[in-house]
Motif scaffolding. Sequence first.
Motif, PDB file in Angstrom:
ATOM      1  N   LEU A  76       0.834  -1.203   0.000  1.00 11.21           N
ATOM      2  CA  LEU A  76       0.000   0.000   0.000  1.00 11.21           C
ATOM      3  C   LEU A  76       0.870   1.256   0.000  1.00 11.21           C
ATOM      4  CD1 LEU A  76      -2.471  -1.177   2.754  1.00 11.21           C
ATOM      5  CD2 LEU A  76      -3.003  -1.012   0.351  1.00 11.21           C
ATOM      6  N   THR A  77       1.942   1.213  -0.758  1.00  9.53           N
ATOM      7  CA  THR A  77       2.916   2.293  -0.680  1.00  9.53           C
ATOM      8  C   THR A  77       2.503   3.504  -1.508  1.00  9.53           C
ATOM      9  OG1 THR A  77       4.089   1.269  -2.502  1.00  9.53           O
ATOM     10  CG2 THR A  77       4.901   0.807  -0.296  1.00  9.53           C
ATOM     11  N   ALA A  78       3.022   4.634  -1.125  1.00  8.41           N
ATOM     12  CA  ALA A  78       2.957   5.850  -1.931  1.00  8.41           C
ATOM     13  C   ALA A  78       4.282   6.555  -1.735  1.00  8.41           C
ATOM     14  CB  ALA A  78       1.805   6.739  -1.492  1.00  8.41           C
ATOM     15  N   ASN A  79       4.720   7.260  -2.758  1.00 17.05           N
ATOM     16  CA  ASN A  79       6.006   7.943  -2.704  1.00 17.05           C
ATOM     17  C   ASN A  79       5.850   9.238  -3.487  1.00 17.05           C
ATOM     18  OD1 ASN A  79       8.639   8.798  -2.944  1.00 17.05           O
ATOM     19  ND2 ASN A  79       9.466   6.744  -3.299  1.00 17.05           N
ATOM     20  N   LEU A  80       5.599  10.327  -2.751  1.00 17.29           N
ATOM     21  CA  LEU A  80       5.280  11.595  -3.407  1.00 17.29           C
ATOM     22  C   LEU A  80       6.188  12.696  -2.878  1.00 17.29           C
ATOM     23  CD1 LEU A  80       1.492  11.142  -2.840  1.00 17.29           C
ATOM     24  CD2 LEU A  80       2.622  10.962  -5.039  1.00 17.29           C
ATOM     25  N   SER A  81       6.293  13.775  -3.654  1.00 17.89           N
ATOM     26  CA  SER A  81       7.208  14.832  -3.224  1.00 17.89           C
ATOM     27  C   SER A  81       6.587  15.606  -2.064  1.00 17.89           C
ATOM     28  CB  SER A  81       7.528  15.755  -4.386  1.00 17.89           C
ATOM     29  OG  SER A  81       6.566  16.768  -4.464  1.00 17.89           O
ATOM     30  N   TRP A  82       7.453  16.021  -1.159  1.00 18.84           N
ATOM     31  CA  TRP A  82       6.971  16.784   0.009  1.00 18.84           C
ATOM     32  C   TRP A  82       7.848  18.022   0.190  1.00 18.84           C
ATOM     33  CZ3 TRP A  82       8.361  15.706   5.693  1.00 18.84           C
ATOM     34  CH2 TRP A  82       7.591  16.521   6.542  1.00 18.84           C
ATOM     35  N   ILE A  83       9.088  17.838   0.652  1.00 22.03           N
ATOM     36  CA  ILE A  83       9.988  18.989   0.760  1.00 22.03           C
ATOM     37  C   ILE A  83      11.094  18.769  -0.260  1.00 22.03           C
ATOM     38  CG2 ILE A  83      11.266  20.483   2.335  1.00 22.03           C
ATOM     39  CD1 ILE A  83      10.058  18.972   4.643  1.00 22.03           C
ATOM     40  N   ARG A  89      10.498  13.083   1.291  1.00 25.76           N
ATOM     41  CA  ARG A  89       9.301  12.764   0.525  1.00 25.76           C
ATOM     42  C   ARG A  89       8.210  12.159   1.391  1.00 25.76           C
ATOM     43  NH1 ARG A  89      10.142  12.786  -4.702  1.00 25.76           N
ATOM     44  NH2 ARG A  89       8.677  11.127  -5.124  1.00 25.76           N
ATOM     45  N   TYR A  90       6.990  12.232   0.880  1.00 22.91           N
ATOM     46  CA  TYR A  90       5.872  11.608   1.586  1.00 22.91           C
ATOM     47  C   TYR A  90       5.864  10.136   1.186  1.00 22.91           C
ATOM     48  CZ  TYR A  90       1.105  10.814   3.273  1.00 22.91           C
ATOM     49  OH  TYR A  90       0.007  10.333   3.941  1.00 22.91           O
TER      50      TYR A  90
ATOM     51  N   TYR B 406      10.874  23.305  11.006  1.00 19.00           N
ATOM     52  CA  TYR B 406      11.583  23.338   9.736  1.00 19.00           C
ATOM     53  C   TYR B 406      12.728  24.345   9.789  1.00 19.00           C
ATOM     54  CZ  TYR B 406      12.781  23.219   4.910  1.00 19.00           C
ATOM     55  OH  TYR B 406      13.504  23.068   3.757  1.00 19.00           O
ATOM     56  N   GLY B 407      12.517  25.438  10.532  1.00 18.48           N
ATOM     57  CA  GLY B 407      13.607  26.388  10.716  1.00 18.48           C
ATOM     58  C   GLY B 407      14.811  25.719  11.360  1.00 18.48           C
ATOM     59  N   LYS B 408      14.534  24.951  12.414  1.00 16.91           N
ATOM     60  CA  LYS B 408      15.623  24.233  13.101  1.00 16.91           C
ATOM     61  C   LYS B 408      16.258  23.229  12.145  1.00 16.91           C
ATOM     62  CE  LYS B 408      15.352  25.453  17.592  1.00 16.91           C
ATOM     63  NZ  LYS B 408      14.096  25.220  18.306  1.00 16.91           N
ATOM     64  N   LEU B 409      15.421  22.533  11.408  1.00 13.99           N
ATOM     65  CA  LEU B 409      15.947  21.521  10.479  1.00 13.99           C
ATOM     66  C   LEU B 409      16.879  22.177   9.465  1.00 13.99           C
ATOM     67  CD1 LEU B 409      15.631  18.486   9.537  1.00 13.99           C
ATOM     68  CD2 LEU B 409      14.156  19.402   7.779  1.00 13.99           C
ATOM     69  N   ALA B 410      16.455  23.336   8.950  1.00 13.94           N
ATOM     70  CA  ALA B 410      17.294  24.028   7.958  1.00 13.94           C
ATOM     71  C   ALA B 410      18.642  24.381   8.584  1.00 13.94           C
ATOM     72  CB  ALA B 410      16.577  25.280   7.460  1.00 13.94           C
ATOM     73  N   ILE B 411      18.615  24.793   9.840  1.00 10.41           N
ATOM     74  CA  ILE B 411      19.877  25.147  10.509  1.00 10.41           C
ATOM     75  C   ILE B 411      20.732  23.902  10.716  1.00 10.41           C
ATOM     76  CG2 ILE B 411      20.777  25.897  12.742  1.00 10.41           C
ATOM     77  CD1 ILE B 411      18.629  28.121  12.572  1.00 10.41           C
ATOM     78  N   PHE B 412      20.107  22.831  11.152  1.00 10.39           N
ATOM     79  CA  PHE B 412      20.850  21.568  11.304  1.00 10.39           C
ATOM     80  C   PHE B 412      21.469  21.146   9.969  1.00 10.39           C
ATOM     81  CE2 PHE B 412      18.243  20.379  15.186  1.00 10.39           C
ATOM     82  CZ  PHE B 412      19.323  20.396  16.047  1.00 10.39           C
ATOM     83  N   LEU B 413      20.685  21.261   8.909  1.00  9.32           N
ATOM     84  CA  LEU B 413      21.192  20.870   7.591  1.00  9.32           C
ATOM     85  C   LEU B 413      22.439  21.668   7.230  1.00  9.32           C
ATOM     86  CD1 LEU B 413      17.888  20.632   5.538  1.00  9.32           C
ATOM     87  CD2 LEU B 413      19.551  18.818   5.719  1.00  9.32           C
ATOM     88  N   ALA B 414      22.341  22.991   7.447  1.00  9.72           N
ATOM     89  CA  ALA B 414      23.474  23.840   7.085  1.00  9.72           C
ATOM     90  C   ALA B 414      24.694  23.507   7.938  1.00  9.72           C
ATOM     91  CB  ALA B 414      23.095  25.309   7.254  1.00  9.72           C
ATOM     92  N   PRO B 485       6.578  22.662   4.191  1.00 10.66           N
ATOM     93  CA  PRO B 485       7.728  23.581   4.194  1.00 10.66           C
ATOM     94  C   PRO B 485       8.211  23.920   2.795  1.00 10.66           C
ATOM     95  CG  PRO B 485       8.134  21.653   5.577  1.00 10.66           C
ATOM     96  CD  PRO B 485       6.881  21.383   4.818  1.00 10.66           C
ATOM     97  N   GLN B 486       7.812  23.106   1.822  1.00  9.74           N
ATOM     98  CA  GLN B 486       8.271  23.347   0.458  1.00  9.74           C
ATOM     99  C   GLN B 486       7.912  24.753  -0.024  1.00  9.74           C
ATOM    100  OE1 GLN B 486      10.206  21.711  -1.411  1.00  9.74           O
ATOM    101  NE2 GLN B 486       9.941  22.766  -3.344  1.00  9.74           N
ATOM    102  N   ILE B 487       6.784  25.293   0.458  1.00 12.58           N
ATOM    103  CA  ILE B 487       6.358  26.633   0.061  1.00 12.58           C
ATOM    104  C   ILE B 487       7.480  27.630   0.290  1.00 12.58           C
ATOM    105  CG2 ILE B 487       4.776  28.509   0.620  1.00 12.58           C
ATOM    106  CD1 ILE B 487       2.723  26.507   1.398  1.00 12.58           C
ATOM    107  N   LEU B 488       8.075  27.560   1.472  1.00 12.26           N
ATOM    108  CA  LEU B 488       9.134  28.491   1.816  1.00 12.26           C
ATOM    109  C   LEU B 488      10.462  28.032   1.230  1.00 12.26           C
ATOM    110  CD1 LEU B 488      10.010  30.945   3.436  1.00 12.26           C
ATOM    111  CD2 LEU B 488      10.161  29.502   5.440  1.00 12.26           C
ATOM    112  N   ALA B 489      10.682  26.738   1.290  1.00 14.84           N
ATOM    113  CA  ALA B 489      11.961  26.196   0.829  1.00 14.84           C
ATOM    114  C   ALA B 489      12.166  26.464  -0.659  1.00 14.84           C
ATOM    115  CB  ALA B 489      12.014  24.700   1.117  1.00 14.84           C
ATOM    116  N   ALA B 490      11.067  26.499  -1.419  1.00 21.44           N
ATOM    117  CA  ALA B 490      11.194  26.743  -2.852  1.00 21.44           C
ATOM    118  C   ALA B 490      11.766  28.131  -3.102  1.00 21.44           C
ATOM    119  CB  ALA B 490       9.835  26.598  -3.522  1.00 21.44           C
TER     120      ALA B 490
END
Lengths: 526, 502
Positions: A76-83, A89-90, B406-414, B485-490
């Motif tokens: 029942l997998t799904a693999n979609l873009s998220w961030i 990904r989702y 997500y702010g924290k995550l971005a900082i961790f990533l950097a 978070p993609q809204i901002l990350a984009a």
Amino acid sequence: MDMQQLLEVSNQGSFWNPLTYLVFAPLVGALVLLLIPKGNEMVLKVVALATTLITAGIGVYILTQFNFDNAGEKQLTANLSWIEVINSRYIIGIDGISLPLIMLTLLIMPLCIVYSWNHLPSPGNPKAFFTLLMVLMTGMLGSFVALDLILFFVFFEVVLLPMYFLIGVWGGEQRQYASIKFFLYTLFGSALMLVAFLALYFLSDEVLTPSGDLMHSFDMTLLPTLAGGIATGAALWIFAGMFIGFGVKVPMFPFHTWLPDAHTQAPTVGSVILAAVLLKLGTYGFIRIAIPILPDAAQTWAPVIGILAVIGIIYGALCCLAQTDMKRLIAFSSVAHMGFTMLAISTLTDFGFNAAIYGMVAHGLITGLLFFLAGSTKERYHTLEISRLGGLLKQAPHMGWIMGLAVMASLGLPGLAGFWGEFPAILSAYNPAEGLNVALFRTLMVIAAIGTVLAAGYLLWLYQRVAFGTPSDEFADDPNITDVNTTEWIAWLPLVILIVVLGMIPGILFNVTNPAVVTTLGMAGV
Amino acid sequence: MLDTAAVVGIENPAIDWHAFSPELVLVGLLAVLLLVDAFGGERSKWAMPSLTGIGLLVALVPVATLAYDGNVRSMFDGAFVVDNYALMFKALFLIAGYVVVLLSTNYIAEGDYWEGEYYQLLVASLLGMVVMASARDLISIFVALELLSIPAYMMAAWRKRDLGSEEAGMKYYLMGVFASALLLYGMSLLYGMAGSTLLVDIAESISGTEVPALVALAVVLVIVGFAFKVSAVPFHTWAPDTYEGAPTPVTAFLAVGSKAAGFVALMTVVLVGFGSQPQLFEPLIWALAAVTMVVGNLIALRQTNLVRMLAYSGVAQAGYMLAPLAVAGFAGSGASSAVEAISTYLVIYAAMNLGAFAVVIAVARKTGSAEISSMGGLFSYSPVLAVCMTIFMFSLAGIPPLAGWYGKLAIFLALIEPGSISGYVLAVIVGVSSVIALFYYARVTRVMWVDEVPDGDTTAIKVPVSISAALVITVAVTVVVGVVPQILAAVTGSESFLTLGG
């Protein structure tokens, strides 16, 4: 590394997947609850119960869709873009490892709502109470279906907030101390876990994303392959980060000190959920994430895990013997029982993993039931001081018998579910995975076996003091002390039945978990 | 067309009016406000906040058209650049300014605090911020900095007859001027060395292998100057007193707008100007970041006043945001992930802090106090405000699915991307101090949810429309960015986000 074939990621499945419905149905219920005026207590209860039942219904549908012959594969997998910017990904899906834990969650939640029907802890406010339970349910289910590390992390953390409030608002006298301790310990663990995830992300190989870029990945199913090239030293550190993150949640000795406080102070359903599901998030993390992705580091760390697990078993048991409060005793018994699970995991064998998952489910059912019983005892006697209790079998015979069954199951009596969690766990240490120190693990096995004797000791002693004999003078003629009432029957019977059924026919669970365990360990190449 | 400048031998710079239009709208707004205030008399007072709010939204229109156009525009030899980085921050400042107007509307009107002048100063300060987002040379950075600071000094002392407010303004002014002096001194050294005020020229002149010691001194002075502005430890001492004394909407403006502008300037100067010599700034910023987050969080633990607590939490968060700069120098690409992380965090920071201040202002309307204990039992009589505050507190603590995570995550990533020991250590320090921080954020929620109402008065709080609007905006950003978070990350992750090298 460049000789290796590049893995490609592509969008697959749809967001409107049965698992998505499963995870977010409780959240929809929470929103509905928010719209209902505060005074309509009955409506609130009905909506909360309906939400958990509908979610459980989706769970039943998922059971019919799940291909049991192929339980080793993600379904029942799904693999979609998220961030996209970090290629998180989702990704969702279930297999034989996550399915039993999802079912456990789906069983426990409606029972908790039923139990709350006339046991709403003070200070009341059913609207907030049920809303938080629904959010909690989304967090738990999401953690078990997520196959992306960041998605998993988000759900893992979502669980914290409702639990913090359940303990902090509806808890016992020391609730503030207990709730913040719970929160701080877990957050500390998950902060290190997140750092470990990110290090893993940057150090593992890249994949080709659907947009055609080369990026690192958080995909749990790909990472066992991608992380193969990580240097030994770095892998050991990363594993250590995850070890602390999941170890706090389990909780493993010496990160366990939040647990007795949280359990003792939490309202009854809070303790039940904590014991039945939340602790499993930690062991699940080991089985699903830490060990498959970094098997070599796991091999190095396994003796440490094994030793700490056995210390947990003995230490938990000794603490149990010293407790004067029934709920605190059950809490410490959780430390001991999760020790058996962790010992089984530390063997890195499929036998051990199966035992661990069985132990997780069995502990969820049995300790859940014990906490229900403790809650009802407290309601009747207004105390859980073991020395003041006694004669439960005389005053409330049905409740006494149910407690007897739960106690026997907890100490691992053959024929009841607890046995299949404990006995194979000990046995698995006889033959740890290749490369592990056999002598060490056999020693651990012997010590763990002694732990079962201690378990029998503290549990039977508890039962003897609470249920046998005659009621003490102060409670002898107390009209509050009645036998099991309707809501309690509804909440407890399913647990009692499952404890017996799983004890008699362990195959129904082992057959589901085994293929998934074999696949997981095979993928890791242990 | 005959041009006088051409006759005397000066070439007129080419002006791209489109690129300049957000600033022009603000200048126009300022003129309108002045005229209305001067000739409208008392009757026009009520219109000031509406006019300001509309004007700020109008200024967003050219920002949007410029973003849609997508070209990087550069004017005055590269002293003024309009790229995605500049546009995102212009939008952030304008929206934050709009929210501050919403927060100020009732506060300033009911306190009878010179409404006309207040909004003029606010717009002037915003103009400085909007210019700052585009400034790529020492002079325009300095002018923008003073333009945004000087009105803020006055606004901090806006409650004229209140000693605390006067102290706030005075402290802020003295510290701000001291910081400006240090900054100017550093800048003058840089100019002396490079012979140019353009950041790209400075970068070029110090790019050699041998860096004169004087450059190091200049870099230290510039960073310390900005450290005052962003309230990094040990240059943070003004912040709590100023925040507590100033009118709360002004505090929100200082905590969000001024600090973000300081970070924008710091990022631009450090990465565009000194990017080629990371060894000059990395150790200093590493130490500043580590000390700032640990000290900020530890002192915040002891606060009993919500505004002071938010001030120290703001100090701690300045530490988180400084952290990526401390590892920005690796292999060239670190700069972009540092910019990404800081920009992402700034946007999220703005939403959750403005929201928290909005709740403080709303609750203070009833209780007249900003003590944490005065929030007791808020959940029982104003559950919506309590839930909003809970959202902001846990977002500040970085709990998903609220934007702060997500702010924290971005900082961790950097921090982790370079794979350096210093990055890992700083990441662990960020992690540990976030856990400390949770303690005081959670305490606020506990007081709201569990404690008794201190004075037993459980009439619901009447929240003015403007504050409700501010809450809707900030909660929406906090939740939506947290879930998607993609809204901002984009935006922050877009290519050539900050045009390093002009």
